[in-house]
Design a protein around this motif. Sequence first.
Motif, PDB file in Angstrom:
ATOM      1  N   HIS A 150       0.873  -1.170  -0.080  1.00 33.11           N
ATOM      2  CA  HIS A 150       0.286   0.073  -0.067  1.00 33.11           C
ATOM      3  C   HIS A 150       1.031   1.352  -0.155  1.00 33.11           C
ATOM      4  CE1 HIS A 150      -4.092  -1.581   0.279  1.00 33.11           C
ATOM      5  NE2 HIS A 150      -3.345  -2.712   0.775  1.00 33.11           N
TER       6      HIS A 150
ATOM      7  N   GLN B 158      -2.659  -7.180  -0.908  1.00 34.55           N
ATOM      8  CA  GLN B 158      -3.247  -6.001  -0.957  1.00 34.55           C
ATOM      9  C   GLN B 158      -4.585  -6.159   0.376  1.00 34.55           C
ATOM     10  OE1 GLN B 158      -4.246  -3.794  -4.450  1.00 34.55           O
ATOM     11  NE2 GLN B 158      -6.576  -4.353  -4.020  1.00 34.55           N
TER      12      GLN B 158
ATOM     13  N   ASP C 199     -12.234  -0.841  -3.991  1.00 33.27           N
ATOM     14  CA  ASP C 199     -11.324  -0.292  -5.054  1.00 33.27           C
ATOM     15  C   ASP C 199     -10.364   0.613  -4.336  1.00 33.27           C
ATOM     16  OD1 ASP C 199     -13.578   2.036  -6.817  1.00 33.27           O
ATOM     17  OD2 ASP C 199     -13.476   1.266  -4.425  1.00 33.27           O
ATOM     18  N   TRP C 200      -9.114   1.082  -4.923  1.00 28.28           N
ATOM     19  CA  TRP C 200      -8.089   1.701  -4.410  1.00 28.28           C
ATOM     20  C   TRP C 200      -7.832   2.488  -5.387  1.00 28.28           C
ATOM     21  CZ3 TRP C 200      -7.065   0.584   0.718  1.00 28.28           C
ATOM     22  CH2 TRP C 200      -7.100  -0.728   1.343  1.00 28.28           C
ATOM     23  N   GLU C 201      -7.069   3.778  -4.746  1.00 30.99           N
ATOM     24  CA  GLU C 201      -6.225   4.634  -5.794  1.00 30.99           C
ATOM     25  C   GLU C 201      -5.070   5.187  -5.275  1.00 30.99           C
ATOM     26  OE1 GLU C 201      -8.429   8.464  -6.223  1.00 30.99           O
ATOM     27  OE2 GLU C 201      -9.143   8.565  -4.345  1.00 30.99           O
ATOM     28  N   ASN C 202      -4.118   5.412  -6.019  1.00 27.88           N
ATOM     29  CA  ASN C 202      -2.859   5.907  -5.734  1.00 27.88           C
ATOM     30  C   ASN C 202      -2.883   7.293  -5.415  1.00 27.88           C
ATOM     31  OD1 ASN C 202      -0.087   7.018  -5.495  1.00 27.88           O
ATOM     32  ND2 ASN C 202       0.419   4.938  -6.512  1.00 27.88           N
ATOM     33  N   VAL C 203      -2.514   7.790  -4.076  1.00 31.70           N
ATOM     34  CA  VAL C 203      -2.628   9.216  -3.642  1.00 31.70           C
ATOM     35  C   VAL C 203      -1.142   9.560  -3.138  1.00 31.70           C
ATOM     36  CG1 VAL C 203      -3.773  11.074  -2.158  1.00 31.70           C
ATOM     37  CG2 VAL C 203      -5.191   9.035  -2.919  1.00 31.70           C
TER      38      VAL C 203
ATOM     39  N   LEU D 193      -1.682   3.702  -1.392  1.00 31.39           N
ATOM     40  CA  LEU D 193      -2.825   3.138  -2.014  1.00 31.39           C
ATOM     41  C   LEU D 193      -4.107   3.252  -0.894  1.00 31.39           C
ATOM     42  CD1 LEU D 193      -3.347   1.582  -4.464  1.00 31.39           C
ATOM     43  CD2 LEU D 193      -2.894  -0.552  -3.571  1.00 31.39           C
TER      44      LEU D 193
ATOM     45  N   LYS E  46     -11.146   3.950  -2.366  1.00 35.77           N
ATOM     46  CA  LYS E  46     -12.172   4.806  -2.982  1.00 35.77           C
ATOM     47  C   LYS E  46     -13.724   4.625  -2.398  1.00 35.77           C
ATOM     48  CE  LYS E  46     -12.086   5.864  -7.402  1.00 35.77           C
ATOM     49  NZ  LYS E  46     -11.830   5.732  -8.808  1.00 35.77           N
ATOM     50  N   SER E  47     -13.862   3.278  -1.972  1.00 37.80           N
ATOM     51  CA  SER E  47     -14.956   3.217  -1.489  1.00 37.80           C
ATOM     52  C   SER E  47     -15.162   1.799  -0.658  1.00 37.80           C
ATOM     53  CB  SER E  47     -16.170   2.761  -2.618  1.00 37.80           C
ATOM     54  OG  SER E  47     -16.007   1.475  -3.233  1.00 37.80           O
TER      55      SER E  47
ATOM     56  N   GLN F 143     -18.769   6.174  -0.252  1.00 39.91           N
ATOM     57  CA  GLN F 143     -17.761   6.665  -1.260  1.00 39.91           C
ATOM     58  C   GLN F 143     -16.787   7.866  -0.831  1.00 39.91           C
ATOM     59  OE1 GLN F 143     -17.591   5.374  -4.390  1.00 39.91           O
ATOM     60  NE2 GLN F 143     -19.616   4.151  -4.211  1.00 39.91           N
TER      61      GLN F 143
ATOM     62  N   SER G  57     -13.875  10.798  -1.888  1.00 39.93           N
ATOM     63  CA  SER G  57     -13.411  11.537  -2.845  1.00 39.93           C
ATOM     64  C   SER G  57     -12.453  12.590  -2.489  1.00 39.93           C
ATOM     65  CB  SER G  57     -14.583  12.202  -3.711  1.00 39.93           C
ATOM     66  OG  SER G  57     -15.433  13.038  -2.837  1.00 39.93           O
TER      67      SER G  57
END
Length: 251
Positions: free
Chosen positions: A45, A171, A197-201, A205, A208-209, A230, A232
Motif C-alpha cells: 500500500h 493487498q 477499490d483503491w487509488e494511488n494518492v 494506496l 475509494k469505497s 464513497q 473523494s
Amino acid sequence: MKKIILLFTVSLLISSCKTSAKKEEKEEIQKEKYPEALAKVLEKHGGIKTWKNAKTMSFSVNGEEHTVDLPTRKTVVSSDAYSLGYDGEKVWLSQQDSTAFKGKPDFYYNLYFYFYAMPFVLADDGIVYSDTEPLTFEGKSYPGIKISYKANVGTSPDDNYFIYYNPESYQMEWLGYTVTYFSKKPSDKFNIIRYNDWENVNGLLLPKSLTWYKKDEKGNPTEPAREPLQFSSALVTQASLADSFFEEPKK
C-alpha cells in the motif's frame, strides 16, 4: 476544498525553504516491528516510510471534508451545517443549530479517518499483533491478522481489528472490527467491511469505497448490508498546516 488546497500550497512553499539534517529511516524497521505479513501489506500500500513522511491528509465523505495532521492526529471535519475537530488537547464542536450534529464528537471526529487510512493506522504505537482465523468469501480464503491495543491506549483500548489480505498480492481486502466506545467493555460482536477499490494518492494506496457486509454463523461475509461508502477529493502532502487550522472557530 479550494481553501484546503491553498493552505497545502502555502505550507508546502514554507516547508520547502527549511533544511533538515535528519537521516532517512531504513525500511528494515518493518521486519523488526511488524509481523512479516503485515509488513508486506504495508509495503503493497505504499510502504511505512511513505506513510511516515506524509504530514497532512484530506478527503471528502458524506458531504464532509476531513483534514488530518498525520503526526499528531489533529483533525477538522467540516460541513455546511457544522464543524468539529481535535486540536491536540480537546475535541470541539461548532454549529449554528444545536440539532445539526447528532453524534458523539469524541467518537466521530476520527471515525472515518480510521477506516480510510487502513492499513497504516494499524502500524501505530501501542498495538499488539496476533494470528486469527482466515476469512472466506465466495470460495476464496483471506489470511488475517488480529490487532489489539495495550491498556490505556486511546479512548477504546478494548477495540479489536482484523485485517484480511489477498494471499497473492498482499493487498488489503477486508476489515473486521469491534466497537467498545459506548459499552466500555470487550466485545465478541464484530462488523465486516469490504475494501472495494483503491487509488494511488501521492504514493499511498487508499480506498475509494467501502461496503459493510452481512455475516453467516461462522462470521464470514455473505452479501452487502448497505450501499458502498464513497470517498473523494483525496489529498496527501508532506506539508503541514498551521496549528490554528485545527482550533475551534471563535464565536
